[in-house]
Write a protein that holds these residues in place. Sequence first.
Motif, PDB file in Angstrom:
ATOM      1  N   ILE A 146       0.982  -1.131  -0.041  1.00 50.39           N
ATOM      2  CA  ILE A 146      -0.028  -0.162   0.123  1.00 50.39           C
ATOM      3  C   ILE A 146       0.895   1.179   0.048  1.00 50.39           C
ATOM      4  CG2 ILE A 146      -1.756   1.364   1.359  1.00 50.39           C
ATOM      5  CD1 ILE A 146      -2.736  -1.395   2.267  1.00 50.39           C
ATOM      6  N   VAL A 147       1.997   1.072   0.948  1.00 45.88           N
ATOM      7  CA  VAL A 147       2.913   2.374   1.035  1.00 45.88           C
ATOM      8  C   VAL A 147       3.516   2.437  -0.325  1.00 45.88           C
ATOM      9  CG1 VAL A 147       4.930   3.279   1.841  1.00 45.88           C
ATOM     10  CG2 VAL A 147       3.277   2.302   3.427  1.00 45.88           C
ATOM     11  N   ASP A 148       3.986   1.507  -0.932  1.00 46.64           N
ATOM     12  CA  ASP A 148       4.647   1.513  -2.314  1.00 46.64           C
ATOM     13  C   ASP A 148       3.719   2.338  -3.398  1.00 46.64           C
ATOM     14  OD1 ASP A 148       6.949   0.112  -1.315  1.00 46.64           O
ATOM     15  OD2 ASP A 148       6.449  -1.766  -2.396  1.00 46.64           O
ATOM     16  N   THR A 149       2.544   2.020  -3.441  1.00 47.05           N
ATOM     17  CA  THR A 149       1.681   2.575  -4.596  1.00 47.05           C
ATOM     18  C   THR A 149       1.118   3.856  -4.025  1.00 47.05           C
ATOM     19  OG1 THR A 149       0.919   0.516  -5.108  1.00 47.05           O
ATOM     20  CG2 THR A 149      -0.401   2.225  -5.670  1.00 47.05           C
ATOM     21  N   GLU A 150       0.447   4.038  -2.967  1.00 50.66           N
ATOM     22  CA  GLU A 150      -0.261   5.232  -2.271  1.00 50.66           C
ATOM     23  C   GLU A 150       1.006   6.286  -2.025  1.00 50.66           C
ATOM     24  OE1 GLU A 150      -3.327   5.749  -3.003  1.00 50.66           O
ATOM     25  OE2 GLU A 150      -3.542   3.863  -3.575  1.00 50.66           O
ATOM     26  N   GLY A 151       2.166   5.831  -1.201  1.00 47.35           N
ATOM     27  CA  GLY A 151       3.026   7.022  -0.793  1.00 47.35           C
ATOM     28  C   GLY A 151       3.618   7.438  -2.090  1.00 47.35           C
ATOM     29  N   SER A 152       4.191   6.601  -3.216  1.00 50.18           N
ATOM     30  CA  SER A 152       4.907   7.341  -4.105  1.00 50.18           C
ATOM     31  C   SER A 152       4.041   8.315  -4.891  1.00 50.18           C
ATOM     32  CB  SER A 152       5.562   6.273  -4.960  1.00 50.18           C
ATOM     33  OG  SER A 152       4.651   5.499  -5.622  1.00 50.18           O
ATOM     34  N   TYR A 153       2.711   7.797  -5.160  1.00 48.44           N
ATOM     35  CA  TYR A 153       1.831   9.067  -5.669  1.00 48.44           C
ATOM     36  C   TYR A 153       1.626  10.294  -4.882  1.00 48.44           C
ATOM     37  CZ  TYR A 153      -2.148  10.674  -7.992  1.00 48.44           C
ATOM     38  OH  TYR A 153      -3.332  11.794  -8.564  1.00 48.44           O
ATOM     39  N   ALA A 154       1.186  10.032  -3.722  1.00 48.79           N
ATOM     40  CA  ALA A 154       1.014  11.053  -2.936  1.00 48.79           C
ATOM     41  C   ALA A 154       2.217  12.154  -2.888  1.00 48.79           C
ATOM     42  CB  ALA A 154       0.338  10.725  -1.557  1.00 48.79           C
ATOM     43  N   ALA A 155       3.581  11.490  -2.655  1.00 48.11           N
ATOM     44  CA  ALA A 155       4.689  12.348  -2.591  1.00 48.11           C
ATOM     45  C   ALA A 155       4.844  13.156  -3.893  1.00 48.11           C
ATOM     46  CB  ALA A 155       5.905  11.337  -2.313  1.00 48.11           C
ATOM     47  N   ARG A 156       4.715  12.487  -5.046  1.00 43.01           N
ATOM     48  CA  ARG A 156       4.795  13.159  -6.210  1.00 43.01           C
ATOM     49  C   ARG A 156       3.848  14.337  -6.338  1.00 43.01           C
ATOM     50  NH1 ARG A 156       2.335  10.500 -10.804  1.00 43.01           N
ATOM     51  NH2 ARG A 156       1.383  12.652 -11.373  1.00 43.01           N
TER      52      ARG A 156
END
Length: 191
Positions: A146-156
């Motif tokens: 979940i972090v891999d997907t959501e974290g990278s998108y939210a950070a960008r």
Amino acid sequence: MWEPDGAEGPVGKFGVLLDDGSVPGPVYIDMGSGGHVPGFTDWWLYNGSGRRPLASRMRAVCECGWSGAATYPIDWTRVEENEPHRYDTSGPEQDRESHTRDVVAGAVPVPEDVAHLISQLRQRLDEIEASDTLTVLRIVAELDSIVDTEGSYAAREARLTHTDQEIAAALGSTEKAATARLRRYARHRYI
């Protein structure tokens, strides 16, 4: 040093001041193991022994750059040489806790239902961990995805519209910790 509870909040320590109000640099201690002489900033090292500066006051300081306005006298006759941690540092500790509360209060609030789910998850993981660490590891692996997907998108997306300082404040974190977190997310596919 004070470490934050939970997220990567500000990390604090005791800072010292000399009689003239200046902040001394690190104390360098030759360990006799080569060319590198490490520097330390632990408050009890500023006791005036050898060539060390003599601190007269202490205060709370934080890696985010904040320094407590209140200062507290150091009574060196009450500092035990081998156990300086026994000295009363409650004043700076309270100032640091107040600073931490201020930083956390400025963070973007986690929705109440999500905070409740996170709390339940932490509690359940603690219960499972006592008897089945492999199951805990499997759950953490699911959370990582979940972090891999959501974290990278939210950070960008956050970096497109906010400064590092704004992101750190929103996370209740320091810029250094927030930048490290965003860099970790950047290793994933969306950034």
